[in-house]
Design a protein around this motif. Structure first.
Motif, short mmCIF file in Angstrom:
data_model
loop_
_atom_site.label_atom_id
_atom_site.label_comp_id
_atom_site.label_asym_id
_atom_site.label_seq_id
_atom_site.Cartn_x
_atom_site.Cartn_y
_atom_site.Cartn_z
N ILE A 131 0.84 -1.21 0.00
CA ILE A 131 0.00 0.00 0.00
C ILE A 131 0.87 1.26 0.00
CG2 ILE A 131 -1.57 1.35 1.44
CD1 ILE A 131 -2.95 -1.23 2.20
N LEU A 132 1.87 1.26 0.86
CA LEU A 132 2.75 2.43 0.92
C LEU A 132 3.50 2.61 -0.40
CD1 LEU A 132 4.22 1.96 4.52
CD2 LEU A 132 2.48 3.61 3.78
N LYS A 133 3.88 1.52 -1.03
CA LYS A 133 4.62 1.62 -2.28
C LYS A 133 3.73 2.09 -3.43
CE LYS A 133 7.19 -1.31 -5.54
NZ LYS A 133 7.68 -2.68 -5.82
N LEU A 168 -12.87 19.14 -8.40
CA LEU A 168 -14.02 19.52 -7.59
C LEU A 168 -13.58 20.06 -6.23
CD1 LEU A 168 -17.11 19.60 -7.26
CD2 LEU A 168 -16.97 17.25 -6.35
N ALA A 169 -12.57 19.40 -5.67
CA ALA A 169 -12.09 19.86 -4.37
C ALA A 169 -11.42 21.23 -4.49
CB ALA A 169 -11.10 18.84 -3.79
N ALA A 170 -10.72 21.44 -5.61
CA ALA A 170 -10.05 22.74 -5.78
C ALA A 170 -11.05 23.87 -5.93
CB ALA A 170 -9.12 22.67 -6.99
N LYS A 171 -12.19 23.62 -6.62
CA LYS A 171 -13.19 24.66 -6.85
C LYS A 171 -13.93 24.99 -5.57
CE LYS A 171 -13.90 23.49 -11.72
NZ LYS A 171 -14.85 22.95 -12.72
N THR A 172 -14.24 23.99 -4.80
CA THR A 172 -15.03 24.21 -3.59
C THR A 172 -14.18 24.57 -2.39
OG1 THR A 172 -14.93 21.86 -3.09
CG2 THR A 172 -16.82 22.62 -4.37
N GLY A 173 -12.86 24.43 -2.53
CA GLY A 173 -11.97 24.75 -1.42
C GLY A 173 -11.98 23.73 -0.32
N GLY A 174 -12.53 22.56 -0.55
CA GLY A 174 -12.61 21.51 0.45
C GLY A 174 -11.36 20.65 0.45
N GLN A 175 -11.19 19.86 1.53
CA GLN A 175 -10.07 18.94 1.67
C GLN A 175 -10.57 17.52 1.43
OE1 GLN A 175 -6.89 19.75 2.14
NE2 GLN A 175 -6.28 17.58 2.10
N LEU A 176 -9.88 16.78 0.54
CA LEU A 176 -10.27 15.40 0.23
C LEU A 176 -9.73 14.45 1.30
CD1 LEU A 176 -9.75 15.05 -3.63
CD2 LEU A 176 -11.91 15.23 -2.39
N GLY A 177 -10.61 13.55 1.75
CA GLY A 177 -10.16 12.46 2.60
C GLY A 177 -9.95 11.21 1.77
N PHE A 178 -9.23 10.25 2.32
CA PHE A 178 -8.99 9.02 1.56
C PHE A 178 -8.83 7.85 2.53
CE2 PHE A 178 -4.80 10.65 2.51
CZ PHE A 178 -4.07 9.53 2.85
N VAL A 179 -9.12 6.65 2.00
CA VAL A 179 -8.85 5.39 2.70
C VAL A 179 -8.09 4.50 1.73
CG1 VAL A 179 -10.83 5.49 4.28
CG2 VAL A 179 -11.09 4.42 2.04
N ALA A 180 -7.20 3.67 2.27
CA ALA A 180 -6.41 2.75 1.45
C ALA A 180 -6.50 1.35 2.05
CB ALA A 180 -4.95 3.20 1.37
N GLN A 207 -6.60 1.83 -8.29
CA GLN A 207 -6.17 0.51 -7.81
C GLN A 207 -5.02 0.00 -8.65
OE1 GLN A 207 -6.60 -2.66 -9.32
NE2 GLN A 207 -7.93 -2.20 -11.09
N ALA A 208 -4.20 -0.82 -8.03
CA ALA A 208 -3.05 -1.43 -8.70
C ALA A 208 -2.89 -2.86 -8.20
CB ALA A 208 -1.77 -0.63 -8.43
N GLU A 209 -2.54 -3.75 -9.10
CA GLU A 209 -2.41 -5.16 -8.76
C GLU A 209 -1.08 -5.42 -8.05
OE1 GLU A 209 -2.81 -7.38 -12.32
OE2 GLU A 209 -4.97 -6.99 -12.54
N SER A 226 -5.23 -6.88 -4.79
CA SER A 226 -4.95 -5.58 -5.40
C SER A 226 -5.01 -4.50 -4.32
CB SER A 226 -5.96 -5.27 -6.51
OG SER A 226 -5.83 -6.18 -7.57
N VAL A 227 -4.17 -3.47 -4.51
CA VAL A 227 -4.17 -2.31 -3.62
C VAL A 227 -5.13 -1.26 -4.18
CG1 VAL A 227 -2.75 -0.41 -2.72
CG2 VAL A 227 -1.82 -2.74 -2.84
N PHE A 228 -5.90 -0.61 -3.32
CA PHE A 228 -6.81 0.45 -3.78
C PHE A 228 -6.71 1.64 -2.83
CE2 PHE A 228 -9.33 -2.00 -0.79
CZ PHE A 228 -9.96 -1.03 -0.04
N ILE A 229 -7.04 2.81 -3.38
CA ILE A 229 -7.14 4.04 -2.58
C ILE A 229 -8.36 4.80 -3.08
CG2 ILE A 229 -5.51 5.28 -4.07
CD1 ILE A 229 -4.69 6.87 -1.56
N ILE A 230 -9.21 5.23 -2.15
CA ILE A 230 -10.48 5.88 -2.49
C ILE A 230 -10.46 7.29 -1.89
CG2 ILE A 230 -12.99 5.74 -2.31
CD1 ILE A 230 -12.66 2.74 -1.79
N PHE A 231 -10.71 8.30 -2.75
CA PHE A 231 -10.79 9.70 -2.31
C PHE A 231 -12.26 10.10 -2.25
CE2 PHE A 231 -6.56 9.33 -4.02
CZ PHE A 231 -5.79 10.07 -3.13
N PHE A 232 -12.59 10.85 -1.22
CA PHE A 232 -13.98 11.28 -1.02
C PHE A 232 -13.95 12.61 -0.27
CE2 PHE A 232 -12.62 8.26 2.17
CZ PHE A 232 -12.72 9.01 3.34
#
Length: 693
Positions: A131-133, A168-180, A207-209, A226-232
């Motif tokens: 995941i870190l890689k 979208l985050a740049a326009k609204t000025g919000g901060q994106l969170g993520f889970v991996a 995602q990456a295998e 597979s490794v995945f990361i989701i931004f929300f």
């Protein structure tokens, strides 16, 4: 050798054993294998017998040994078997065996649990390393949009949601969170669809295998993930994403946001992985040493435990006397081995240190004893073949000695081929020559054990098949021209072999001599080969079959005379032998008569026209007309019968044969009924006289 032809004479004996010596005496009798004990407690439940606790202890020890054996097989460690006879251990040794098995099981379970925990921890660290890689590549891409081509190729980007979350985050000025996290590779498509539908496209997934397969710590199987990361954006989407990940059994891991923190975590993870590898290696080495030590004795332990269990199971068949100090048993033993039984009981008493000798009394009984044959490694396979059809009654003639010849020979009549027979012979000869090392291997393959158990049967089948194949002149469906054919044609002696097929006529192409051994090879290229060989083999099969059946009837006469059953001789043997002789043996005589008195050469002599091959009556049609009382019709100048008075003589044979049928079916029941009626009248008369006086 007499016991092979007829089962051993058995005696019912009563055995009195002192409680302290019972175990050792039964152990000696078990090693001898000459006693069959009767259950003197048929109405007692299996859980209420005297030695039920000892049997349960043996079951528990067997369970532990099976667990050890499963672990040994899992590591593919060979088990050793010295092949030496293992004696049944003394009862006091059970405690030592139980302690040894308990220690091995606990130690092995503890090692397995520790190894599983270490493997689970190693899996988590490996997944976190990937995941870190993989996520570092994405964060580098976020800082620099101009990503190297080789870097983008290592990731499989899925932007099917139609909305760029970064913009979208740049326009609204919000901060994106993520889970991996990590998920099974085959669940990725369904995982993406669920995220799209549940979050309405407001998440961004990458995602990456993982290239190398990972090991499942529970099952040990290789799995691809597979490794995945989701931004929300927002806590509501975060909760929804985590629930979806939990539903798909994805494993989530903490991933720092800053590059320095991720780099430090990666270094710590790599250090812990190296330490875990060292500990795992040491754990596996210790487990391997424990299993290797157990594999050296696992066969011996199994034998000991099974012998202990068999002894206590046999002791549960015994009865206790009123003093509770003596065990009473009843067993069937061969009469000729009574002295060996006494010696075994004496040895058991000496082993136990008892001062009271056992008592063995022979009992008189009207019960039918069990059937027991003395066997060796050669006759055992044939006896098993006979027992598959049915075990002979007590003291009846044993068909096994005759089957040693008849079964392989009848097989060879059906399967007559010199080449195939030689292959069978060589294969069985190899098993016979190497039977000791093959027995020592103690294979668990069922198919191999069937072949090896019947090695002597296959050996004789191969020998007889080679003989009949030589007679049939058949080697892998080809013929051998060893002595030269006795057929010729006028244009050239070898012309017949240069043709693909030809019709053979004995009166035109046969010399005055016959082929020295078996079939003439010229039949291999004859058009009428099938007609000739099938007719010949059918007649030979009929002759062999009739001889075989008549021999069985004669064996029945041997039984009747041994048991002095005169009624069976009169009502079974005599009508059976008459029926067989007058119908089927007469059919064999017709076959020989046709072979001897009809010749193809006679067709060339007008004065012997009725003895020519074309005038030979069909044996099949003759026998059918004989049974149906139908007269044969004259065909041309050929006589319909083989000899004078044949029609009347055949009718006489059929009438006598048919009279034997009610003789076989009705005579014996009627005589038994009259005999019982006479005995009943005698009993009534005796009762009347007693009452009268």
């Amino acid at each position: 050798m007499g016991s092979l032809f007829r089962s051993e004479e058995m005696a019912l004996c009563q055995l009195f054993l002192q409680s302290e010596a019972a175990y050792a005496c039964v152990s000696e009798l078990g090693e001898l294998g000459l006693a069959q004990f009767r259950d003197l407690n048929p109405d007692v439940n299996a859980f209420q017998r005297k030695f039920v606790n000892e049997v349960r202890r043996c079951d528990e020890m067997e369970r532990k040994l099976r667990y050890l054996e499963k672990e040994i097989k899992k590591d593919e460690i060979p088990t050793m078997d010295s092949g030496e006879l293992v004696e049944a251990p003394q009862p006091r040794e059970m405690i030592d065996l139980e302690a040894t098995f308990e220690k091995l099981e606990n130690e092995l379970r503890e090692v397995n649990q520790n190894a599983e925990a270490l493997k689970r921890n190693f899996l988590e660290l490996t997944e976190l390393k990937h995941i870190l890689k993989k996520t570092q590549v994405f964060f580098d891409e976020r800082e620099n949009r101009d990503v190297d081509d080789s870097l983008t190729a290592s990731l499989i980007e899925e932007s099917v949601y139609g909305t760029n979350m970064m913009d979208l985050a740049a326009k609204t000025g919000g901060q994106l969170g993520f889970v991996a996290g990590v998920i099974l590779r085959e669940r990725i498509p369904a995982f993406e669809r669920m995220l799209w539908r549940a979050c309405r496209g407001n998440v961004f997934l990458r995602q990456a295998e993982i290239d190398n397969p990972l090991e499942d710590p529970t099952s040990g199987d290789s799995v691809y993930k597979s490794v995945f990361i989701i931004f929300f954006q927002g806590d509501q989407l975060k909760t929804r994403v985590k629930k979806i990940c939990e539903g798909f059994r994805a494993t989530l891991y903490p991933c720092p946001e800053t590059p320095n923190d991720r780099r430090e975590m990666a270094i710590g993870v790599m250090t812990r992985i190296e330490d875990l590898n060292t500990v795992l290696s040491q754990t596996q080495d210790h487990r391997h040493r424990v299993l290797v030590a157990a594999a050296k004795n696992i066969k011996m332990w199994f034998t000991k435990v099974r012998k202990i269990k068999a002894i206590y199971h046999t002791l549960n068949l015994f009865n206790l006397d009123v003093t509770q100090k003596c065990l009473i048993a009843e067993c069937w033993v061969p009469v000729l081995d009574l002295e060996a039984i006494h010696l075994a009981l004496r040895r058991g008493t000496e082993r136990s240190g008892s001062s009271v000798p056992p008592i063995l009394n022979r009992m008189e009984t009207k019960e039918i004893p069990p059937t027991y044959f003395r066997l060796n490694k050669f006759t055992k396979g044939f006896q098993n073949l006979i027992d598959a059809y049915g075990v002979a009654a007590y003291r009846e003639a044993n068909p096994t000695p005759f089957t040693i010849i008849t079964f392989p020979f009848l097989f060879a009549v059906m399967f007559g081929d010199l080449g195939h027979g030689m292959l069978m012979f060589l294969f069985s000869l190899w098993m016979v020559m190497n039977e000791k090392p093959l027995i020592a291997k103690k294979s668990t393959n069922e198919i191999w054990n069937i072949f090896f158990g019947g090695r002597y049967i296959i050996l004789l089948m191969g020998v007889f098949s080679m003989y009949t194949g030589l007679i049939y002149n058949d080697v892998f469906s080809k013929s051998l021209n060893i002595f030269g054919s006795e057929w010729f044609v006028k244009d050239s002696n070898q012309a017949i072999f240069r043709r693909k097929t030809t019709m053979l006529d004995p009166k035109n192409g046969l010399t005055d001599y016959t082929y020295p051994l078996g079939m003439d090879p010229v039949w291999q290229v004859a058009e009428n080969k099938i007609n000739f060989l099938n007719a010949y083999k059918m007649k030979v099969s009929i002759i062999i079959g009739v001889i075989h059946m008549m021999f069985g009837v004669m064996v029945g006469l041997w039984n009747h005379q041994f048991f002095r059953r005169r009624i069976n001789v009169i009502c079974e043997f005599i009508p059976q032998i008459i029926f067989m002789t007058f119908l089927f043996f007469y059919l064999c005589i017709l076959i020989f008569h046709k072979w001897v008195n009809y010749s193809a050469k006679a067709d060339l002599k007008p004065e012997l026209i009725n003895e020519g091959a074309h005038c030979a009556p069909s044996v099949l049609i003759t026998f059918i007309n004989m049974v149906l009382f139908k007269s044969s019709e004259k065909v041309g100048e050929c006589e319909p019968y083989m000899y004078g008075g044949q029609e009347g003589f055949q009718k006489f044979l059929v009438v006598i044969g048919l009279l034997c049928v009610p003789w076989m079916l009705c005579a014996k029941p009627y005589l038994i009924f009259k005999q019982r009626q006479l005995q009943h009248n005698k009993v009534q008369a005796a009762t009347f006289n007693v009452q009268f006086w």
